[in-house]
Design an enzyme around this catalytic site. Structure first.
Site, mmCIF file in Angstrom:
data_model
loop_
_atom_site.group_PDB
_atom_site.id
_atom_site.type_symbol
_atom_site.label_atom_id
_atom_site.label_comp_id
_atom_site.label_asym_id
_atom_site.label_seq_id
_atom_site.Cartn_x
_atom_site.Cartn_y
_atom_site.Cartn_z
ATOM 1 N N GLY A 13 0.818 -1.208 0.000
ATOM 2 C CA GLY A 13 0.000 0.000 0.000
ATOM 3 C C GLY A 13 0.846 1.248 0.000
ATOM 4 O O GLY A 13 0.504 2.247 0.624
ATOM 5 N N GLY A 17 1.100 0.568 -4.986
ATOM 6 C CA GLY A 17 -0.048 -0.282 -4.691
ATOM 7 C C GLY A 17 -1.336 0.515 -4.623
ATOM 8 O O GLY A 17 -2.386 0.079 -5.108
ATOM 9 N N ARG A 287 23.150 11.003 -9.189
ATOM 10 C CA ARG A 287 23.589 10.461 -7.914
ATOM 11 C C ARG A 287 24.829 9.589 -7.999
ATOM 12 O O ARG A 287 25.692 9.649 -7.131
ATOM 13 C CB ARG A 287 22.439 9.661 -7.309
ATOM 14 C CG ARG A 287 21.326 10.602 -6.945
ATOM 15 C CD ARG A 287 20.074 9.894 -6.570
ATOM 16 N NE ARG A 287 19.100 10.920 -6.179
ATOM 17 C CZ ARG A 287 17.869 10.673 -5.790
ATOM 18 N NH1 ARG A 287 17.436 9.426 -5.764
ATOM 19 N NH2 ARG A 287 17.076 11.652 -5.452
ATOM 20 N N HIS A 354 20.317 3.430 -1.187
ATOM 21 C CA HIS A 354 19.082 4.206 -1.244
ATOM 22 C C HIS A 354 17.955 3.554 -2.039
ATOM 23 O O HIS A 354 16.796 3.652 -1.679
ATOM 24 C CB HIS A 354 19.418 5.562 -1.858
ATOM 25 C CG HIS A 354 18.272 6.515 -1.980
ATOM 26 N ND1 HIS A 354 17.539 6.931 -0.893
ATOM 27 C CD2 HIS A 354 17.722 7.138 -3.065
ATOM 28 C CE1 HIS A 354 16.585 7.766 -1.294
ATOM 29 N NE2 HIS A 354 16.664 7.892 -2.602
ATOM 30 N N SER A 394 11.168 8.402 -9.141
ATOM 31 C CA SER A 394 10.573 7.175 -8.617
ATOM 32 C C SER A 394 9.092 7.355 -8.322
ATOM 33 O O SER A 394 8.274 6.515 -8.679
ATOM 34 C CB SER A 394 11.288 6.724 -7.344
ATOM 35 O OG SER A 394 10.601 5.625 -6.802
#
Ligand SMILES: Cc1cc2nc3c(=O)[nH]c(=O)nc-3n(C[C@H](O)[C@H](O)[C@H](O)COP(=O)(O)OP(=O)(O)OC[C@H]3O[C@@H](n4cnc5c(N)ncnc54)[C@H](O)[C@@H]3O)c2cc1C
Ligand code: SF4
Lengths: 579, 249
Positions: A13, A17, A287, A354, A394
Site C-alpha cells: 500500500g 499499490g 547520484r 538508497h 521514482s
C-alpha cells in the site's frame, strides 16, 4: 463468460499499490489490499524532494521528450525506452490528478505549481510539497482509496504479510498465501489476478535510507517461485545521508536543488569539488556521479571531515525563511537527529544505499511478470530507471506503473477462467506452515540478528559504490556461508502471537537469497554503467553489455542462473554519458 | 550505574489478556543512540538486567525519521515517537510503556485502527470525479498552501489522543487528529463541497462536542500542528452549519 466483478489482490500500500488499487477500483474490481504496516505508514512517506513532470511552467522550454532523454541518459541507456517515454508523457497529467486530489504542492505567487531543480537535468521539473512530498502524495492516494473502502469495494488487510504466490499446475498465479502478523495464522486468498507493489530492499544492506519494512522479502519469495528478477546488480547509493546507528537518514537532493553546495576544506578553504569537476551541472550531477566523487574525495584524497567519512552539505547561504518553506521537513530531521541547525551550520553527510533500480521483471507494456496472473509495479520492479535512477523519478514511476498494472490486471481478470482445484491452495498453505513449524522447532546456536548484520556489512562493502570481481566472489562465498548458518539458527522467542523475531527471521532467509542475485549479477557484468562501477572495467561496454540481466532461481542448485535480454533502444541511440 | 551502559524499564504484556509486567534491561551505551537502537540491541540478545532470558519486545516502527507515525509509545511518561527519542536526552532508567488509550496487541504494540476508521467516518478526502484527465487542479495562493500544508503533516501517531482525557473506548470520540483533518479538507476549494457531510459526521456521539478543552493535544503533537486552532475553527464552522440546518437552509 467474462468475469463482471473481478477480484484483485494487491500486495503493498505504498504509492504504487495505492495507485493500482485506485485505478482498478474505478474499473469495477473488488480489491483486497495487503500491507505489513498500516497503508498510511508505508515507506513512500519518506520521499522528500518531489516528483518529476515536464509541465514547463518556468518558461524553460521543457518537454516530456527532454524528460525522457534525461531519464534514459541518466540511466545510462539500460532502460527499455518506449515505456519510459509513455511515463514522461503521462507525468504532467499525474501531477494534475494529484493536484486535484488536494496535495498541498508549493505554489508560485500566481497560484500555479512551483517546480524546483533536481539532479541530472537542467530544468525546473520537480513539483514538491515542502520537503515531505512522498508523505503528501501517499496521503492523497490513501484518502482516495479510503473512499473506495467506505463504499465496500476495497478491503484492507493491514498487518498481514505476503509469504508466497499460489500457483496452479500450469504455473498460473491464482492467489496468495499470507500471514496475520498478530494471530500468526497462515491463510490463502484466491483471486483473479495479483499485483505486487512491495517496494524497496534496503534491509539487505543492513543500514540504508529505506524504512524497516523494505526487506524485499516478497520479491525474493516470488523469485524463488519462478519469477524472473531483472538488473538486480543496479543499486543506487545516494550521495547525501546522515550517518546513524539505526538508519542512514536521507538529506534529499532537493537541498542541492534549492542551492545547497557540497564541499570539504582543502588548504584551509572550502573546496566545492562537484562545482569544479562538473561546471555544467555542478552540485546537481546524477547520484552515481556525485557519490563516486565523494568517495574519491574521502578515500583517495583523504579529505573527509576530520578524517571521517563525511563531507559538508551547506545551506547556510540561503535565507532561513526560504529554507523553512521549501525544505522545512528535512531540516527538521537534521535538527531532531543530529541536534545542529542546518540554517546556521553546514550539515555533515555521506553516501548511503538508497534505491534498487533492479526488481521483478515485467514486460514492456503491461507490468506483467513472467508468471501469468501476476503483475508488479513500483520500486519492486525494474522497468523505468535503467542503470541509475534520476531523483524525483521514482514517485512518478510508482504512480504510473500502478496506473497501468491496475487496469491491465482487471482486463486480465475479466478474461480469466475461474481457478480449478483447491489443491494448490492447500499445498501452498502446508508448505508455508511447514516453514513456520521448522522455525519454531529450531534449536541451533546461530542468531538471526547477527547473520543480518554480517549480511548488511558484506553487501555494503562489496555491492555498492565500487565493485571488484575478487571481492564479489568473496562476498558471494560469504552469502553462501550465511545461508548455511541460517539453517543452524535457533529461534529463542517461540511466542505464537505477534512475534517480531519470528517475522524478521523468516524475512531474513529471503533477503539472503536475493542478496546473491545482486552480488552475482554484479560479478558477471564486466563493465561500468550508471550505478554499477568496476574500476577494472571502467568504461561502458555497449558491444557486450547493453542488455538486461535476468536472474531466475535454480531450485536444485539453490542459486540464481543469469541470462540476458536485449534493451529496447528504438527511440534514442545510445551516446556517451558525460556530465 | 556505569556511564557506559543504558538502563531501560519496559512494560511488557504478552497479549491483550495477559497481565502487564515490568522488565529491566541494561545494554552498552553508544553515541547517538535513540530508543529504537536500544530496542534493537535488546532484540539481538533479549536478556533482562538480572540475566534472565526473555522474549523479544514487540513494537511498531517503520521509517525511523518521524514521518510514518508507527513508533509512538510512552517514554518517561510522555507520549512520543521512539525514533526521535535520543538516549542522551533521556533520564535513566528510561521507561517505555505502550499508548494506553488503544487496545493492547503485545508489549509496546497497540491497535490504532480506530484512527484510520474515523478518517473514513469524517470523509477525509477530496471528492474527485475520477482519475481520468480533467486538467489541473484549482489555483491556490501560496498563502493558502502555507495554511494547509502544516495541517496535512499529521502522521496519525495518536499522541494527541493518548493525552486527551476525553479519548476512550466509551465515548467513541474521534479526537483532535481527525477534527484537524476535517478542517484541512473543509479548507480545500474542492474539498469544501463535502463540508456539510463532514460536519454532520462530527455531530452526535463521538463528535466534536466531546472535546473538553484540556488542550493537551497541541503540546503532544510531534509535528506542531495547531490542533486547538483546528478544533476552534471546526467548532465555528459547526455553529454556522447547525444554525443553517435549524433554519432549514
Ligand atoms: C528517504 C527517501 C527519500 C526519497 N525521496 C524521493 C523523492 O523525493 N522522489 C522520488 O521520486 N523518490 C524518492 N524516493 C524513492 C521512493 O520513495 C520509493 O521508491 C517509493 O516510495 C516506493 O514506493 P512503492 O509504492 O514501490 O513502495 P513502498 O512505499 O515501500 O510500499 C511498499 C508497500 O508494500 C508493503 N509490503 C512490503 N512487503 C510486504 C509483504 N511481504 N507483505 C505485505 N505487504 C508488504 C508495505 O507495507 C508497503 O505498504 C525516496 C526514497 C527514500 C528512501
Ligand atoms: S495531530 Fe499530531 S499528535 Fe495527533 S496524530 Fe497527528 S501528528 Fe500525531
Amino acid at each position: 463468460m467474462p468475469n463482471s466483478s473481478p477480484h484483485l489482490l494487491i500486495v503493498g500500500g505504498g504509492l504504487a499499490g495505492l495507485s493500482a488499487a485506485l485505478h482498478a477500483a474505478e474499473r469495477g474490481a473488488r480489491i483486497s489490499l495487503f500491507s505489513v504496516v498500516p497503508v498510511k505508514r508505508s515507506h513512500s512517506v519518506c520521499a522528500q524532494g518531489g516528483i518529476n513532470a515536464a509541465k514547463n511552467l518556468k518558461g524553460e522550454g521543457d518537454s516530456p521528450w527532454i524528460h525522457f532523454d534525461d531519464t534514459i541518459f541518466g540511466g545510462d541507456f539500460l532502460a527499455n525506452q518506449p515505456l519510459v517515454k509513455r511515463m514522461c508523457e503521462a507525468a504532467p497529467g499525474i501531477i494534475d490528478l494529484l493536484d486535484r486530489m488536494g496535495v498541498p504542492f508549493n505554489r508560485t505567487p500566481e497560484g500555479l505549481l512551483d517546480f524546483r531543480r533536481f539532479g541530472g537535468t537542467l530544468h525546473h521539473r520537480t513539483a514538491f510539497a515542502g520537503a515531505t512530498t512522498g508523505q503528501q502524495l501517499l496521503y492523497a492516494l490513501d484518502e482516495q482509496v479510503r473512499r473506495h473502502e467506505a463504499s465496500g469495494q476495497v478491503e484492507k488487510f493491514e498487518h498481514w504479510e505476503f509469504l508466497s504466490a499460489v500457483l496452479d499446475d500450469n504455473g498460473v498465479c491464482r492467489g496468495i498465501c499470507a500471514m496475520d502478523l498478530r494471530s500468526m495464522e497462515v491463510r490463502t486468498f484466491a483471486a483473479d489476478a495479483v499485483i505486487i507493489a512491495t517496494g524497496g530492499i534496503g534491509a539487505i544492506f543492513g543500514k540504508s535510507t529505506n524504512s524497516i519494512a523494505c526487506t524485499g522479502s516478497a520479491q525474493s519469495a516470488l523469485y524463488q517461485q519462478g519469477a524472473d528478477y531483472a538488473n538486480g546488480e543496479f543499486i543506487q547509493v545516494h550521495p547525501t545521508a546522515i550517518p546513524g546507528e539505526d538508519k542512514l537518514r536521507l538529506m534529499s537532493e532537493s537541498a542541492r536543488g534549492e542551492g545547497g553546495r557540497v564541499w570539504v576544506p582543502k588548504d584551509g578553504k572550502p573546496w566545492y569539488f562537484l562545482e569544479e569537476w562538473y561546471p555544467k551541472y555542478g552540485n546537481l550531477v546524477p547520484r552515481d556521479v556525485a557519490t563516486r566523487a565523494i568517495h574519491k574525495v574521502v578515500y583517495e584524497l583523504g579529505l573527509g571531515l576530520d578524517g571521517q567519512p563525511a563531507v559538508y552539505l551547506d545551506l547556510t547561504h540561503i535565507p532561513a525563511h526560504e529554507l523553512d518553506i521549501k525544505l522545512g521537513g528535512i531540516l527538521e530531521i537534521y535538527e531532531k537527529f543530529v541536534g545542529d541547525d542546518p540554517r546556521k551550520v553546514p550539515m555533515k553527510v555521506f553516501p548511503a544505499m538508497h534505491y534498487t533500480m533492479g526488481g521483478l521483471w515485467v514486460d514492456n507494456e503491461h507490468q506483467a511478470t513472467n508468471i501469468p496472473g501476476l503483475f508488479a509495479c513500483g520500486e519492486c520492479e525494474y522497468q523505468y530507471h535503467g542503470a541509475n535512477r534520476l531523483g524525483a523519478n521514482s514517485l512518478v514511476s510508482c504512480i504510473f506503473g500502478g496506473a497501468i498494472a491496475g487496469p491491465t490486471a482487471v482486463e486480465y481478470a475479466r478474461a480469466s477462467t475461474a481457478a480449478g482445484s483447491p489443491r494448490p491452495f492447500e499445498q501452498e498453505k502446508l508448505r508455508q506452515e511447514e516453514i513456520n513449524a521448522r522455525l519454531f522447532a529450531s534449536e541451533g546456536s546461530e542468531n538471526p540478528f547477527v547473520i543480518w548484520k554480517e549480511l548488511g556489512r558484506t553487501m555494503t562493502e562489496h555491492c555498492t559504490v565500487i565493485r571488484v570481481n575478487d571481492n564479489l566472489r568473496r562476498a558471494d562465498a560469504k552469502l553462501q556461508e550465511l545461508l548455511e548458518r541460517y539453517r543452524k539458527l535457533g529461534l529463542r522467542d517461540k511466542t505464537r502471537w505477534a512475534n517480531p523475531a519470528f517475522f524478521f527471521t523468516r524475512q531474513l532467509y529471503n533477503m539472503l537469497q536475493l542478496a546473491r542475485v545482486i552480488c552475482l549479477g554484479a560479478l558477471a557484468r564486466d563493465e561500468s554503467r550508471g550505478a554499477h562501477y568496476k574500476p577494472a572495467f571502467a568504461e561502458r561496454d555497449d558491444a557486450n553489455w547493453l542488455k538486461t540481466t535476468l536472474a531466475s532461481f535454480a531450485p536444485d542448485a539453490d542459486e540464481p542462473r543469469l541470462r540476458y535480454q536485449p534493451v529496447d533502444i528504438s527511440l534514442l541511440p545510445p551516446r556517451p554519458r558525460k556530465y | 550505574m556505569p556511564a557506559n551502559t543504558v538502563r531501560l524499564r519496559i512494560k511488557r504484556q504478552a497479549g491483550p489478556q495477559a497481565p502487564p509486567v515490568w522488565e529491566e534491561f541494561e545494554i552498552p551505551y553508544r553515541p547517538h543512540m535513540n530508543v529504537i537502537v536500544a530496542l534493537r540491541d535488546i532484540a539481538e540478545n533479549p536478556v533482562t538486567r538480572d540475566g534472565r532470558p526473555t522474549s523479544t519486545i514487540a513494537y511498531e516502527a517503520n521509517c525511523l525519521e518521524e514521518v510514518c507515525g508507527a513508533c509512538a509509545m510512552v517514554i518517561n511518561g510522555r507520549a512520543r515517537q521512539a525514533c526521535t527519542a535520543l538516549v542522551d536526552r533521556l533520564e535513566q532508567p528510561i521507561s517505555l510503556e505502550p499508548l494506553h488509550r488503544f487496545p493492547m496487541i503485545r508489549d509496546l504494540q497497540v491497535d490504532r485502527s480506530k484512527l484510520f476508521n474515523d478518517l473514513r467516518r469524517v470523509k477525509a478526502w477530496v471528492p474527485i470525479d475520477g482519475t481520468y484527465a480533467l486538467g489541473s487542479g484549482p489555483r491556490q495562493s501560496p498563502q493558502d498552501q502555507e495554511q494547509a500544508y502544516p495541517l496535512s503533516r499529521c502522521i496519525s501517531c495518536g499522541n494527541c489522543l493518548e493525552v486527551c482525557p476525553q479519548y476512550n473506548t466509551r465515548t467513541d470520540y474521534v479526537g483532535a487528529a481527525v477534527i484537524n483533518q476535517v478542517r484541512l479538507f473543509n479548507l480545500h476549494p474542492t474539498g469544501k463541497m463535502h463540508r456539510a457531510a463532514r460536519l454532520d459526521a462530527l455531530t452526535g456521539p463521538g463528535g466534536i462536542q466531546e472535546c473538553g478543552y484540556a488542550e493537551n493535544c497541541v503540546k503532544a503533537c510531534p509535528k506542531d500542528i495547531p490542533l486547538t486552532d483546528s478544533i476552534a475553527a471546526v467548532n465555528r464552522q459547526m455553529v454556522g452549519h447547525l444554525w443553517g440546518k435549524a433554519l432549514g437552509r
